[in-house]
Design an enzyme around this catalytic site. Structure first.
Site, short mmCIF file in Angstrom:
data_model
loop_
_atom_site.label_atom_id
_atom_site.label_comp_id
_atom_site.label_asym_id
_atom_site.label_seq_id
_atom_site.Cartn_x
_atom_site.Cartn_y
_atom_site.Cartn_z
N ASN A 19 36.89 78.29 -0.18
CA ASN A 19 35.56 77.65 -0.15
C ASN A 19 35.78 76.15 -0.20
OD1 ASN A 19 32.52 77.96 -0.42
ND2 ASN A 19 32.99 76.55 -2.08
N GLU B 233 34.92 77.26 5.46
CA GLU B 233 34.37 76.09 6.16
C GLU B 233 35.41 75.44 7.07
OE1 GLU B 233 33.79 76.80 2.99
OE2 GLU B 233 31.74 76.29 2.42
N ASP C 254 21.90 59.10 -6.66
CA ASP C 254 22.20 60.17 -5.71
C ASP C 254 21.42 60.01 -4.41
OD1 ASP C 254 23.24 62.53 -4.66
OD2 ASP C 254 23.22 63.55 -6.57
C1 FMN Z 1 28.08 63.71 0.75
C2 FMN Z 1 27.81 64.94 -0.06
C3 FMN Z 1 27.92 64.90 -1.42
C4 FMN Z 1 27.70 66.04 -2.19
N1 FMN Z 1 27.89 66.00 -3.53
C5 FMN Z 1 27.83 67.13 -4.25
C6 FMN Z 1 28.15 67.13 -5.64
O1 FMN Z 1 28.48 66.10 -6.22
N2 FMN Z 1 28.11 68.30 -6.30
C7 FMN Z 1 27.77 69.48 -5.68
O2 FMN Z 1 27.80 70.52 -6.34
N3 FMN Z 1 27.42 69.51 -4.37
C8 FMN Z 1 27.45 68.36 -3.66
N4 FMN Z 1 27.14 68.38 -2.32
C9 FMN Z 1 26.65 69.60 -1.72
C10 FMN Z 1 27.74 70.57 -1.48
O3 FMN Z 1 28.73 70.13 -0.59
C11 FMN Z 1 27.03 71.77 -0.92
O4 FMN Z 1 26.30 72.24 -1.97
C12 FMN Z 1 27.94 72.80 -0.45
O5 FMN Z 1 27.70 72.89 0.91
C13 FMN Z 1 27.69 74.12 -1.12
O6 FMN Z 1 28.43 75.03 -0.45
P1 FMN Z 1 29.06 76.29 -1.19
O7 FMN Z 1 27.89 77.07 -1.78
O8 FMN Z 1 29.78 77.02 -0.10
O9 FMN Z 1 29.97 75.79 -2.24
C14 FMN Z 1 27.33 67.25 -1.55
C15 FMN Z 1 27.19 67.28 -0.17
C16 FMN Z 1 27.43 66.14 0.58
C17 FMN Z 1 27.32 66.21 2.06
#
Ligand code: FMN
Length: 448
Positions: A141, A202, A248
């Site tokens: 992941n 991904e 944020d």
């Molecule tokens: C630039 C950027 C910053 C992000 N920062 C965070 C973060 O600090 N913490 C978090 O949990 N998700 C953050 N996200 C969102 C996660 O990348 C997103 O939740 C992720 O796609 C979840 O996928 P998953 O359920 O497969 O883990 C961020 C996304 C982007 C594009």
């Protein structure tokens, strides 16, 4: 296209801003990036670090189109295709992996130019790090987690509850191995922002977008993009530390929470590595958050109505607002499209549905559709008390529970009067006055 070839390409197009004088990552660099928002900027001399810094590689849709080698309005469709057909990336030997050219000895996070953006920030943050982990059940992941540097080896990471990384950590009794990769090709950043079903890697979506060779970490079994500029190998622990405040996506303060501590065991990097700084709340952050949600809204709407395009708009913090363009064929298509859009992106708060003649990237055009085609007592949909985004300061937030807010859909499509759309149709169509050839009217050299 990797980070280096991207820099060459935007230098060639004239988009790249190059800053040669020394700039301090502590409070000085962020305002420079903000002043150049929408353009990539390379800092060649960084106070307190031997590494260069790049920001803004994702700060305009043009750079996505450049990287994916397609027109801007095709980017969403390319993402949708890759999302639907991931391809396993090939593994390469260490000798062929630029990210392992140098092993920092000893590993020391303080040598990396983490930025402090605002005087009220909790400290220096890594904001463009993607975390690669292995879920014990569903496998690899990848997701972004902002990381607050605590000392030379430790960071506190914001890990949103019940998403991929948190789910894997909760299942793991001890530390969870992690590789934090910084300085990545743009298509890898896009894929990392997606949230596919558990079990879909991904990096396989990234490889479906463009070649993404991977290499095994030196100290664990995780596979990381071989083209990364930095790889920080370590473990997500069950120990917690204070993380935040931090500004944020919504350009508002996200408060302090107790969050998991990551311990770093090893740092590898390219020779002459380039660190990627992503300025929170600015265009790069917004586009990376929002654009990967466009294909999932597109797929959900297409299940009920012919969807032509989707735009998550920067004015809605690139997270809370979307415009959905449909090829309307039935009276209730607009309503059904709005309902489906919320299924495609559960954090969405407001959606406008428009016809094919509206430019969904142009806020004026969308507003024009609302002004001329929408009646609130007929076309407005409101759903009360829905699960919502934790990033919306106006939502209700109870610690440990999903945030909740109202949701709204606006059907700004032309009312349907059958396939032939009778005589009323012309009253909804924009009358375009052809523009005169001004050289016939202005004297030579006179500015219009
Ligand atoms: C630039 C950027 C910053 C992000 N920062 C965070 C973060 O600090 N913490 C978090 O949990 N998700 C953050 N996200 C969102 C996660 O990348 C997103 O939740 C992720 O796609 C979840 O996928 P998953 O359920 O497969 O883990 C961020 C996304 C982007 C594009």
């Amino acid at each position: 296209m990797n980070l280096r070839t991207f820099i060459d390409a935007v230098r060639e197009t004239g988009d790249l801003a190059t800053i040669r004088r020394p700039v301090d990552p502590y409070l000085e660099m962020a305002p420079v990036i903000a002043a150049l928002d929408g353009r990539p900027v390379l800092f060649e001399s960084v106070v307190g670090s031997e590494f260069r810094v790049l920001a803004g590689q994702c700060s305009d849709r043009r750079y996505f189109a450049l990287t994916l080698d397609c027109p801007q309005d095709q980017v969403m469709l390319r993402l949708a295709e890759a999302f639907a057909s991931p391809q396993k990336p090939p593994a390469v030997a260490r000798a062929d992996a630029p990210c392992q050219q140098v092993e920092m000895d000893p590993a020391d996070l303080r040598r990396l130019p983490f930025l402090t953006h605002y005087a009220g920030d909790a400290g220096p943050y890594a904001t463009a790090a993607i975390a690669i982990i292995n879920d014990p059940d569903s496998g690899p992941n990848v997701s972004f987690h902002r990381c607050l540097r605590l000392d030379d080896r430790r960071m506190a990471a914001r890990i949103v509850e019940r998403r991929g990384t948190d789910t894997a950590l909760q299942k793991t009794p001890g530390d969870l191995p992690v590789a934090l990769c910084i300085g990545l090709p743009l298509h890898v950043l896009l894929a990392a922002s997606m949230a596919p079903e558990p079990g879909v890697d991904e990096l396989a979506i990234a490889h479906a977008l463009a070649p993404t060779p991977v290499v095994r970490c030196l100290g664990n079994d995780l596979l990381v993009p071989a083209e990364a500029e930095f790889v920080l190998e370590g473990r997500i622990t069950h120990r917690a530390a204070a993380e935040g405040p931090f500004v944020d996506l919504t350009e508002t303060w996200d408060g302090m929470r107790q969050q998991p501590v990551i311990e770093i065991d090893r740092i590898t990097h390219r020779q002459d590595a380039i660190y990627h700084a992503l300025l929170p709340g600015m265009l790069e952050h917004k586009l990376l958050m929002g654009m990967p949600k466009e294909p999932s809204i597109y797929a959900a709407v297409n299940q009920v109505v012919a969807c032509r395009n989707v735009s998550i708009t920067p004015g809605g913090a690139s997270w809370l607002h979307a415009v959905v363009q449909i090829d309307k064929r039935h009276a209730d298509d607009g309503r059904r499209a709005a309902e489906a859009a919320f299924r495609g992106h559960p954090s969405l708060k407001h959606v406008a549905v428009v016809d094919m003649d509206i430019d969904l990237y142009d806020a004026h055009d969308v507003e024009w559709a609302i002004a001329t085609r929408f009646q609130a007592d007929r076309d407005l949909m409101i759903w009360e008390n829905q699960p919502s985004s934790s990033l919306d300061p106006s939502a209700s937030h109870t610690p440990g529970q999903k945030s909740r807010s109202a949701k709204m859909g606006l059907d700004a499509t032309i009312p349907w009067e059958g396939p032939e759309q009778g005589p009323r149709l012309h009253q909804f169509q924009r009358v375009v006055l052809p523009k005169a050839e001004l050289s016939r009217y202005l004297q030579t050299g006179q500015e219009p």
